[in-house]
Write an enzyme that holds these catalytic residues in place. Structure first.
Site: not given
Length: 607
Positions: A320-321
């Site tokens: 993810g981020s």
């Protein structure tokens, strides 16, 4: 004239009978002679050896397995006596009655034990096992009735004991019965009833922990009765291990995972020592000590949740981020951005026929680097990824230790995956697309990482640019020069400019300290925390928005958070993943705050 009674025919008859008898006797003696010659001359040496083996028996004396301690000297794993119930067949006149009496004092399967006893083909003076590890109450009852229980005996042997049950179970591992292939392996000196390391520290350092068996050379008679001890070699205990983990921190970490699936790694960023490592759900290693049948094993491994998997090292997830740290370093090192440059985020970004969306539906507007990191703007990093291309992103991801094993001394570590255009073509037979690059630039798509990799990577940004091989062993007792290599500090300098590292560190402080920072729930009073949130999507943004709270847990996003504290003098690095936990900022960041505050409070007091 009187008859003399002499009959030449009868005499002739008996002469023939006598000759025949002599021939038969001669043949028998010849056969006996030949048999004796065969046994004594041709096979004499073989039978002499067999005779010696029947006269002399070797009894193994088990070694004591080494203990395991935490970094503060707290004993985590040791050995306890197991009282095993046996009977000696030669000394039991009425087996059924004896077993019935024993069953009054000790709980065991009477029918199964009697069947095994009837099928026992061993010598009558070889003890027959009825039950392992009887309780102290059962032991007292048997001992109190020993005079009326002829042929009953108790043997004491050491068995493994995990003093705190499931605490650090995936890190410590467990023991299991030796396999046939291991029995035949050279240099192991194993017996069918031996237990060996099957996971974790117990498996990785099995030879060190096992020690060396001793033995007795015993003279016995033809029935197996013990006559005297001819020679005795005492066993050598295994080495004790002192781990790098802090049990106090381990408890906090595991408490944070109660009722959740996921993993947490806490590491000293300055030297790679693992301070705590937890995977949830966990298990109690003590259940393996007495052994289990195939049905019990199948039941355990089929339980929902993969209890035996160490998610910290073998779990592979989209980051993810959190991966925006890598994209940022790639762009800074390649000269693709200036921190003051602004990119406009409208909430969506069209590439060809595909629309890529930001997590913030209506966008962030004009946004520069530090705010983009703090608020985790997807559009900003989509555009960076498009400028960079997958090959440059992959190059820097690998430089930061992704796509390869960290080398942590535990079995089962997975390398993760850093995809490239060549990889996709080889694996799927289709070319790489620009959409694939955009997905990877925000930590989605084919990209996979493990929690231990994230801990190592985040540490390198705050320790001056060094990738450390994670360490678990702090000391081996007693000291042995042969094992000095275990303590060698292995590190690699990443080829990232100091200026770039400073920019990324500052941006991660913004993630936690800014008003709109996605990691603001990781704040700790009096401590500067740096971190990065991540939400690893399992379905598209559009699908997630349409289903909202009705989304099932199985496809809910994974929640990530990585952190270092204090940011200006790092003492702990954290990597946290909560499977299907939703947003990293709301689920994983508060966990980091709790762990950091507790650990630094202890650390300050212990100095």
């Amino acid at each position: 004239m009187k008859n003399s009674g002499f009959n030449p025919l009868i005499i002739e008859y008996y002469k023939r009978r006598f000759k025949f008898a002599v021939i038969i006797v001669a043949v028998i003696f010849t056969l006996l002679f030949l048999r004796l010659w065969y046994l004594q001359i041709l096979k004499g040496q073989l039978y002499r050896l067999r005779s010696e083996k029947n006269r002399i028996r070797l009894n193994e004396t088990p070694s004591i397995r080494g203990k395991i301690f935490d970094r503060n000297g707290l004993l985590l794993v040791d050995n306890s006596p197991s009282y095993d119930l046996y009977v000696v067949p030669e000394e039991i006149r009425y087996p059924k009655e004896t077993f019935n009496v024993l069953n009054r004092f000790v709980k065991f399967d009477l029918k199964e034990s009697l069947n095994r006893y009837k099928n026992n083909n061993r010598l009558p003076f070889i003890p027959f096992l009825i039950k392992k590890n009887i309780s102290r109450v059962e032991l007292v009852l048997v001992e109190n009735h020993r005079f009326s229980l002829a042929g009953v005996m108790i043997k004491v042997r050491p068995v493994r004991r995990y003093r705190y049950g499931s605490l650090a179970s995936h890190l410590l591992g467990y023991l299991g019965k030796v396999t046939k292939s291991e029995l035949n392996a050279e240099g192991l000196n194993l017996s069918p009833d031996d237990m060996v390391g099957r996971a974790g520290i117990e498996a990785r350092y099995n030879k060190l922990l096992m020690g060396v068996k001793g033995g007795e050379q015993i003279e016995v008679d033809a029935m197996g009765r013990r006559i005297k001890v001819l020679n005795r070699v005492p066993p050598t205990s295994g080495y004790d291990l002192v781990l790098t983990i802090d049990t106090r921190l381990q408890r906090i970490v595991e408490d944070c995972l109660l009722g959740k699936k996921g993993a947490i790694v806490a590491m000293n960023p300055r030297d790679g020592e693992i301070l705590a490592m937890a995977s949830s759900p966990n298990y109690d290693p003590n259940i393996f000590i007495q052994g289990m049948d195939i049905n019990e094993w199948k039941s355990l491994v089929s339980k929902k949740g993969a209890f035996l998997q160490n998610r910290a090292i073998s779990g592979q997830y989209p980051p993810g981020s959190v991966f925006k740290i890598v994209t940022a370093i790639s762009a800074l090192e390649e000269g693709m951005i200036d921190t003051d440059d602004e990119i406009f985020c409208s909430g969506k970004y069209r590439v060809g026929d595909t629309v890529f969306r930001c997590w913030k539906r209506y966008g962030h507007g004009p946004i520069s680097f530090y705010r983009a990191m703090a608020e985790s703007c997807d559009i900003y990093f989509y555009k960076l990824g498009q400028r960079l291309g997958i090959e440059k992103i992959a190059k820097w991801a690998k430089e930061l230790g992704l796509g390869r094993k960290t080398g942590i001394p535990l079995p089962g570590e997975k390398p993760g995956l850093v995809p490239t255009s060549k990889w996709k073509l080889k694996t799927y037979g289709i070319p790489w697309q620009i959409g694939d690059t955009l997905a990877v630039s925000i930590g989605q798509g084919y990209l996979l990482v493990s929690p231990i990799q994230m801990a190592v990577m985040i540490s390198s940004i705050f320790n001056g640019g060094y990738i450390y091989q994670p360490r678990l062993i702090k000391e081996i007792r007693p000291y042995d020069k042969r094992f000095e290599k275990i303590f060698e500090q292995k590190r690699r300098k990443i080829k990232v400019k100091a200026k770039t590292l400073c920019v990324v560190k500052r941006s991660m402080i913004h993630v936690v300290e800014d008003k709109n920072g996605t990691g603001r729930r990781a704040r700790v009073k009096g401590i500067r925390v740096a971190g990065k949130t991540g939400t690893a999507q399992l379905i598209s943004t559009k699908e997630r928005r349409s289903k909202d709270k009705d989304i099932s847990n199985e496809i809910r996003d994974h929640a990530w958070f990585v952190a270092v504290a204090p940011a200006d003098n790092p003492k702990i690095a954290l990597s946290i993943i909560i499977e299907h936990g939703g947003h990293g900022g709301s689920t994983a960041a508060p966990i980091a705050a709790k762990i950091i505050s507790e650990y630094l409070r202890w650390e300050k007091r212990d100095v």
